[in-house]
Scaffold this motif. Structure first.
Motif, short mmCIF file in Angstrom:
data_model
loop_
_atom_site.label_atom_id
_atom_site.label_comp_id
_atom_site.label_asym_id
_atom_site.label_seq_id
_atom_site.Cartn_x
_atom_site.Cartn_y
_atom_site.Cartn_z
N SER A 1 0.87 -1.12 -0.08
CA SER A 1 0.03 0.13 0.08
C SER A 1 0.77 1.31 0.11
O SER A 1 1.98 1.25 0.56
N LEU A 2 0.36 2.16 -0.40
CA LEU A 2 1.13 3.67 -0.38
C LEU A 2 1.19 4.30 0.74
O LEU A 2 0.27 3.98 1.56
N THR A 3 2.50 4.58 1.19
CA THR A 3 2.43 5.38 2.43
C THR A 3 2.20 6.80 2.21
O THR A 3 2.15 7.24 1.24
N GLU A 4 2.16 7.59 3.49
CA GLU A 4 1.89 8.77 3.20
C GLU A 4 3.17 9.61 2.52
O GLU A 4 2.91 10.89 1.74
N ALA A 5 4.30 9.13 2.76
CA ALA A 5 5.51 9.50 2.03
C ALA A 5 5.44 9.70 0.60
O ALA A 5 5.65 10.32 -0.33
N ASP A 6 4.80 8.38 0.16
CA ASP A 6 4.50 8.19 -1.24
C ASP A 6 3.62 9.02 -1.93
O ASP A 6 3.86 9.61 -2.91
N LYS A 7 2.46 9.29 -0.98
CA LYS A 7 1.58 10.05 -1.70
C LYS A 7 1.99 11.73 -1.76
O LYS A 7 1.75 12.48 -2.49
N LYS A 8 3.08 11.98 -0.62
CA LYS A 8 3.56 13.61 -0.78
C LYS A 8 4.55 13.47 -1.95
O LYS A 8 4.35 14.55 -2.49
N THR A 9 5.19 12.47 -2.37
CA THR A 9 6.07 12.47 -3.40
C THR A 9 5.18 12.54 -4.62
O THR A 9 5.57 13.17 -5.59
N ALA A 10 4.35 11.87 -4.85
CA ALA A 10 3.26 11.92 -5.91
C ALA A 10 2.61 13.46 -6.11
O ALA A 10 2.72 13.84 -7.15
N LEU A 11 2.24 13.98 -5.17
CA LEU A 11 2.01 15.30 -5.22
C LEU A 11 2.96 16.15 -5.72
O LEU A 11 2.70 17.29 -6.39
N GLN A 12 4.10 15.90 -5.17
CA GLN A 12 5.25 16.98 -5.39
C GLN A 12 5.57 16.74 -6.86
O GLN A 12 6.05 17.83 -7.48
N VAL A 13 5.50 15.55 -7.34
CA VAL A 13 5.95 15.35 -8.96
C VAL A 13 4.86 16.22 -9.71
O VAL A 13 5.17 16.94 -10.67
N LEU A 14 3.69 16.31 -9.47
CA LEU A 14 2.58 17.11 -10.10
C LEU A 14 2.78 18.74 -10.02
O LEU A 14 2.99 19.36 -10.82
N ILE A 15 3.30 18.89 -8.71
CA ILE A 15 3.67 20.40 -8.59
C ILE A 15 4.70 20.76 -9.22
O ILE A 15 4.62 21.78 -9.98
#
Length: 301
Positions: free
Chosen positions: A70-84
């Protein structure tokens, strides 16, 4: 490394639509405009441009598909940072005019828009429509005609005439050739008709196209006056030219869909032209001479 690649891939879908929207070349049904109309909300904003929740979820989905946990909170933050980061880079690229000055960027944007218009095309159709399309364009779905031939040659005109008479008298092609000493050409068992010219010459190929299975043509003369060559060809076998709709239905459907996409884009492009302020500067166009586009740039003044 694997996660970095996944994060990058996850953001690409959002980048394409965001770039087209930012350029102002997408209609309302494309890009973030449609997401806002659909009551979607941004998960982040960069200089007033939102990163939509839908784009974020798309990125998370792509990332999760490549992981066995499962995705971790760190994964989710990294994904959002890529989009930003993509949005930041995109805005800067647009600000410095990269979309206009870089040929590859321009080409990619145009191709992305063409693909986007295809998303609006209704691919659903019925069998009757496809069958009618098949009947009108049957030549597109016929496989290349395959031929199996025997070819015999001689440089002696009298032998060529004797061979012709032997065939008329009912003697077998190969038997007559062997008796009269003609030379056989080394040919593959089956060749596409279009490739026959590579082995037999263009004239022979054109005449083969009109032959029925079992027929013989010749003599086909080639070479110079001093060194002529006479060739006879026996069409031993030819694949059938006809195909039935059921045999190529998938191919027909794909071609029909492709044409619908073309029509959708042509219609969309007409709308863009009508709404655009297009002006031709004839006074400049008329000054262009042939040498302006044939002389290498390094040699121009």
């Amino acid at each position: 490394m694997r996660n970095t690649l996944l994060f990058t891939l996850a953001g690409l879908a959002g980048l394409t639509l965001a770039s087209l929207t930012a350029l102002g070349i997408l209609p309302p049904q494309f890009g973030n405009q449609n997401l806002r109309v659909s009551s979607d909300v941004p998960v982040a904003s960069i200089n007033g441009e939102g990163v939509s929740k839908v784009e974020y979820l798309r990125a998370l989905t792509a990332m999760q598909a490549g992981l066995d946990r499962s995705l971790t909170e760190a994964d989710k933050k990294t994904a959002l940072q890529v989009l930003i980061d993509e949005e930041v880079i995109l805005q800067h690229a647009l600000a410095i005019g990269l979309a206009r000055s870089d040929p590859m960027a321009r080409k990619n944007l145009v191709q992305a828009l063409m693909r986007s218009t295809a998303l609006l095309t209704d691919y659903e159709t019925d069998t009757a429509t496809l069958e009618a399309f098949f009947a009108e364009n049957k030549h597109l779905f016929i496989a290349p005609r395959m031929v199996r031939v025997k070819a015999l040659t001689t440089n002696d005109a009298s032998i060529a005439d004797a061979f012709k008479q032997a065939i008329r008298n009912g003697e077998a092609f190969e038997a007559a050739g062997q008796r009269l000493g003609l030379t056989g050409k080394d040919l593959p068992d089956d060749i596409p008709l279009g490739k026959a010219a590579d082995y037999l010459g263009g004239t022979a190929r054109d005449r083969l196209a009109k032959l029925q299975e079992g027929e013989i043509i010749g003599p086909i003369k080639s070479g110079s006056t001093a060194n002529p060559q006479y060739m006879y060809i026996w069409l031993m076998k030819a694949t059938r030219l006809d195909v039935q709709f059921g045999e190529v239905k998938d191919i027909v459907t794909a071609e029909w869909q492709r044409r619908q996409e073309e029509k959708a884009f042509e219609s969309y492009l007409r709308d863009l032209r009508r709404s655009a302020d297009i002006r031709l500067h004839d006074e400049v166009i008329e000054t262009i001479e042939h040498s302006d586009y044939t002389t290498p740039p390094d040699y121009r003044n």
